[in-house]
Design a protein around this motif. Sequence first.
Motif, PDB file in Angstrom:
ATOM      1  N   ASP B  49     -47.673 -82.626  88.393  1.00  0.00           N
ATOM      2  CA  ASP B  49     -46.528 -81.860  88.886  1.00  0.00           C
ATOM      3  C   ASP B  49     -46.751 -80.346  88.934  1.00  0.00           C
ATOM      4  O   ASP B  49     -45.818 -79.592  89.177  1.00  0.00           O
ATOM      5  N   GLU B  50     -47.988 -79.932  88.673  1.00  0.00           N
ATOM      6  CA  GLU B  50     -48.324 -78.500  88.747  1.00  0.00           C
ATOM      7  C   GLU B  50     -47.360 -77.630  87.947  1.00  0.00           C
ATOM      8  O   GLU B  50     -46.955 -76.556  88.392  1.00  0.00           O
ATOM      9  N   VAL B  51     -46.992 -78.102  86.765  1.00  0.00           N
ATOM     10  CA  VAL B  51     -46.143 -77.317  85.867  1.00  0.00           C
ATOM     11  C   VAL B  51     -46.917 -76.086  85.426  1.00  0.00           C
ATOM     12  O   VAL B  51     -48.103 -76.174  85.109  1.00  0.00           O
ATOM     13  N   ASP B  52     -46.282 -74.919  85.414  1.00  0.00           N
ATOM     14  CA  ASP B  52     -46.991 -73.750  84.893  1.00  0.00           C
ATOM     15  C   ASP B  52     -46.260 -73.070  83.741  1.00  0.00           C
ATOM     16  O   ASP B  52     -46.732 -72.050  83.230  1.00  0.00           O
ATOM     17  N   LEU B  72     -51.354 -79.045  78.460  1.00  0.00           N
ATOM     18  CA  LEU B  72     -51.395 -78.640  79.872  1.00  0.00           C
ATOM     19  C   LEU B  72     -52.046 -77.269  80.065  1.00  0.00           C
ATOM     20  O   LEU B  72     -52.287 -76.859  81.204  1.00  0.00           O
ATOM     21  N   GLY B  73     -52.294 -76.544  78.958  1.00  0.00           N
ATOM     22  CA  GLY B  73     -52.916 -75.224  79.053  1.00  0.00           C
ATOM     23  C   GLY B  73     -52.011 -74.174  79.665  1.00  0.00           C
ATOM     24  O   GLY B  73     -52.469 -73.297  80.415  1.00  0.00           O
ATOM     25  N   ILE B  74     -50.718 -74.233  79.365  1.00  0.00           N
ATOM     26  CA  ILE B  74     -49.737 -73.307  79.952  1.00  0.00           C
ATOM     27  C   ILE B  74     -48.844 -72.726  78.850  1.00  0.00           C
ATOM     28  O   ILE B  74     -48.753 -73.285  77.764  1.00  0.00           O
ATOM     29  N   PRO B  75     -48.174 -71.603  79.129  1.00  0.00           N
ATOM     30  CA  PRO B  75     -47.325 -70.985  78.097  1.00  0.00           C
ATOM     31  C   PRO B  75     -46.005 -71.734  77.872  1.00  0.00           C
ATOM     32  O   PRO B  75     -45.538 -72.462  78.751  1.00  0.00           O
ATOM     33  N   VAL B  76     -45.455 -71.521  76.697  1.00  0.00           N
ATOM     34  CA  VAL B  76     -44.160 -72.077  76.304  1.00  0.00           C
ATOM     35  C   VAL B  76     -43.188 -70.926  76.092  1.00  0.00           C
ATOM     36  O   VAL B  76     -43.529 -69.948  75.418  1.00  0.00           O
ATOM     37  N   VAL B  77     -41.992 -71.040  76.645  1.00  0.00           N
ATOM     38  CA  VAL B  77     -40.914 -70.098  76.323  1.00  0.00           C
ATOM     39  C   VAL B  77     -39.897 -70.847  75.475  1.00  0.00           C
ATOM     40  O   VAL B  77     -39.484 -71.944  75.850  1.00  0.00           O
ATOM     41  N   PHE B  78     -39.563 -70.294  74.306  1.00  0.00           N
ATOM     42  CA  PHE B  78     -38.482 -70.941  73.576  1.00  0.00           C
ATOM     43  C   PHE B  78     -37.238 -70.068  73.583  1.00  0.00           C
ATOM     44  O   PHE B  78     -37.266 -68.897  73.240  1.00  0.00           O
ATOM     45  N   ALA B  79     -36.127 -70.670  74.053  1.00  0.00           N
ATOM     46  CA  ALA B  79     -34.845 -69.975  74.070  1.00  0.00           C
ATOM     47  C   ALA B  79     -34.468 -69.625  72.639  1.00  0.00           C
ATOM     48  O   ALA B  79     -34.547 -70.470  71.748  1.00  0.00           O
ATOM     49  N   ARG B  80     -34.079 -68.389  72.406  1.00  0.00           N
ATOM     50  CA  ARG B  80     -33.642 -67.943  71.083  1.00  0.00           C
ATOM     51  C   ARG B  80     -32.171 -68.295  70.906  1.00  0.00           C
ATOM     52  O   ARG B  80     -31.426 -68.334  71.880  1.00  0.00           O
ATOM     53  N   LYS B  81     -31.769 -68.517  69.664  1.00  0.00           N
ATOM     54  CA  LYS B  81     -30.358 -68.837  69.397  1.00  0.00           C
ATOM     55  C   LYS B  81     -29.596 -67.670  68.787  1.00  0.00           C
ATOM     56  O   LYS B  81     -28.374 -67.720  68.686  1.00  0.00           O
ATOM     57  N   ILE B  82     -30.311 -66.656  68.342  1.00  0.00           N
ATOM     58  CA  ILE B  82     -29.658 -65.508  67.713  1.00  0.00           C
ATOM     59  C   ILE B  82     -30.195 -64.237  68.372  1.00  0.00           C
ATOM     60  O   ILE B  82     -31.401 -64.104  68.582  1.00  0.00           O
ATOM     61  N   ASP B 112     -37.676 -61.663  81.895  1.00  0.00           N
ATOM     62  CA  ASP B 112     -39.096 -61.465  82.201  1.00  0.00           C
ATOM     63  C   ASP B 112     -39.898 -62.764  82.214  1.00  0.00           C
ATOM     64  O   ASP B 112     -40.957 -62.825  82.850  1.00  0.00           O
ATOM     65  N   PHE B 113     -39.430 -63.779  81.473  1.00  0.00           N
ATOM     66  CA  PHE B 113     -40.303 -64.930  81.229  1.00  0.00           C
ATOM     67  C   PHE B 113     -39.946 -66.150  82.064  1.00  0.00           C
ATOM     68  O   PHE B 113     -40.522 -67.218  81.893  1.00  0.00           O
ATOM     69  N   LEU B 114     -38.971 -66.008  82.955  1.00  0.00           N
ATOM     70  CA  LEU B 114     -38.672 -67.060  83.941  1.00  0.00           C
ATOM     71  C   LEU B 114     -38.513 -66.369  85.284  1.00  0.00           C
ATOM     72  O   LEU B 114     -37.585 -65.581  85.478  1.00  0.00           O
ATOM     73  N   THR B 115     -39.406 -66.673  86.207  1.00  0.00           N
ATOM     74  CA  THR B 115     -39.361 -66.002  87.508  1.00  0.00           C
ATOM     75  C   THR B 115     -39.369 -67.044  88.625  1.00  0.00           C
ATOM     76  O   THR B 115     -39.723 -68.206  88.399  1.00  0.00           O
ATOM     77  N   PRO B 116     -38.977 -66.662  89.840  1.00  0.00           N
ATOM     78  CA  PRO B 116     -38.959 -67.615  90.965  1.00  0.00           C
ATOM     79  C   PRO B 116     -40.326 -68.228  91.264  1.00  0.00           C
ATOM     80  O   PRO B 116     -40.403 -69.265  91.928  1.00  0.00           O
ATOM     81  N   GLU B 117     -41.388 -67.646  90.769  1.00  0.00           N
ATOM     82  CA  GLU B 117     -42.730 -68.209  91.010  1.00  0.00           C
ATOM     83  C   GLU B 117     -43.045 -69.362  90.052  1.00  0.00           C
ATOM     84  O   GLU B 117     -44.026 -70.093  90.253  1.00  0.00           O
ATOM     85  N   ASP B 118     -42.240 -69.524  88.977  1.00  0.00           N
ATOM     86  CA  ASP B 118     -42.584 -70.512  87.949  1.00  0.00           C
ATOM     87  C   ASP B 118     -42.155 -71.924  88.323  1.00  0.00           C
ATOM     88  O   ASP B 118     -41.113 -72.125  88.945  1.00  0.00           O
ATOM     89  N   ARG B 119     -42.965 -72.889  87.900  1.00  0.00           N
ATOM     90  CA  ARG B 119     -42.621 -74.319  87.979  1.00  0.00           C
ATOM     91  C   ARG B 119     -42.457 -74.806  86.540  1.00  0.00           C
ATOM     92  O   ARG B 119     -43.423 -74.923  85.793  1.00  0.00           O
TER      93      ARG B 119
END
Lengths: 189, 189
Positions: B49-52, B72-82, B112-119
């Motif tokens: 699925d070409e996840v990036d 998958l060799g790709i970055p992880v963003v974790f939503a903060r709760k505080i 910054d860490f979610l952009t229209p280019e991301d899958r």
Amino acid sequence: MKELKDRILTDGKNMGGGILNVNSFLNHQVDCRLMVRIGQELASRFASDEVDKILTAEISGIAPALEVGVALGIPVVFARKIWSLTMPPDSFERMVPSRTKGTMVQLIVARDFLTPEDRVLVIDDFLATGKTIEALGTIVKESGAQLVGFGAVIEKAFEGGRQRLAPFDVPTESAVIIESMEDDKIVFR
Amino acid sequence: MKELKDRILTDGKNMGGGILNVNSFLNHQVDCRLMVRIGQELASRFASDEVDKILTAEISGIAPALEVGVALGIPVVFARKIWSLTMPPDSFERMVPSRTKGTMVQLIVARDFLTPEDRVLVIDDFLATGKTIEALGTIVKESGAQLVGFGAVIEKAFEGGRQRLAPFDVPTESAVIIESMEDDKIVFR
């Protein structure tokens, strides 16, 4: 660890007041490949210490601790900061100040997961004032487990954490050590 | 994933009211080797699925998301709760109920860490009511990024999360699916 120093200089933000923002690769967005190598680096410093458990604190400690655990092939316990329905009331518990949130937070560890048979390495993302890591070390001592050492991804030497941890008399290792952050600069040891 | 089903039957605790306590290997103490294999399993479901980028929610999502990211060799963003000093005020933000804590929590992601280019693939430890994963999916949509799918370690099918996520019209994959937890039993699909 040169790769990490370079990354801090490229993508870290010195926000003043000793706050280093590494949200783009360490504790909001995580560069997974870098985190694996950080885990291997910290694991290598304790490779001969027969560690059989990692203890860290949620939230930002989880990623580096997990990769140290993967590198050593051992489980990770992360201290919870909020009571939930699944945490036993007799859990180990300490209060520590949170630097970036400006409040006190609890660290809670269920007794089942730290026993006198365990040899425990404490891992966290930052070693700054050392108060979080000190609290984790105190929980290890209270459990009767053997405290083997402390490991951090980034040490801010100018905040005195290493001195605070000295009474535990165990090795303290950091992947990189920052000597000063004055005048918008980041100076490594 | 048979290994995980066996582990849930051995070490999971059915606490009643649909609460499954997996503190001994998944979200207080983490079996790192098992977590690596869970990451590989979920990664394999989305390999073409070409996840990036992976998006998850702190706290318990971090470990599985990190291992999917490593696989998958790709970055992880974790939503903060505080909110913290390092989070920009214009961050994406959603409120969701926390089942085990009995309160509402925020999910916060810096723009910054979610952009229209991301899958983006959304990963979490549990798919239960689906409200957390739904909020993460909504944040992905709001960012303009492409939402590729949802992945969970443990799905509790009887809580309707999969139906809640249906409007996103993307694949939803779980390493194991629990059909019911009535009468102290744990029944897998």
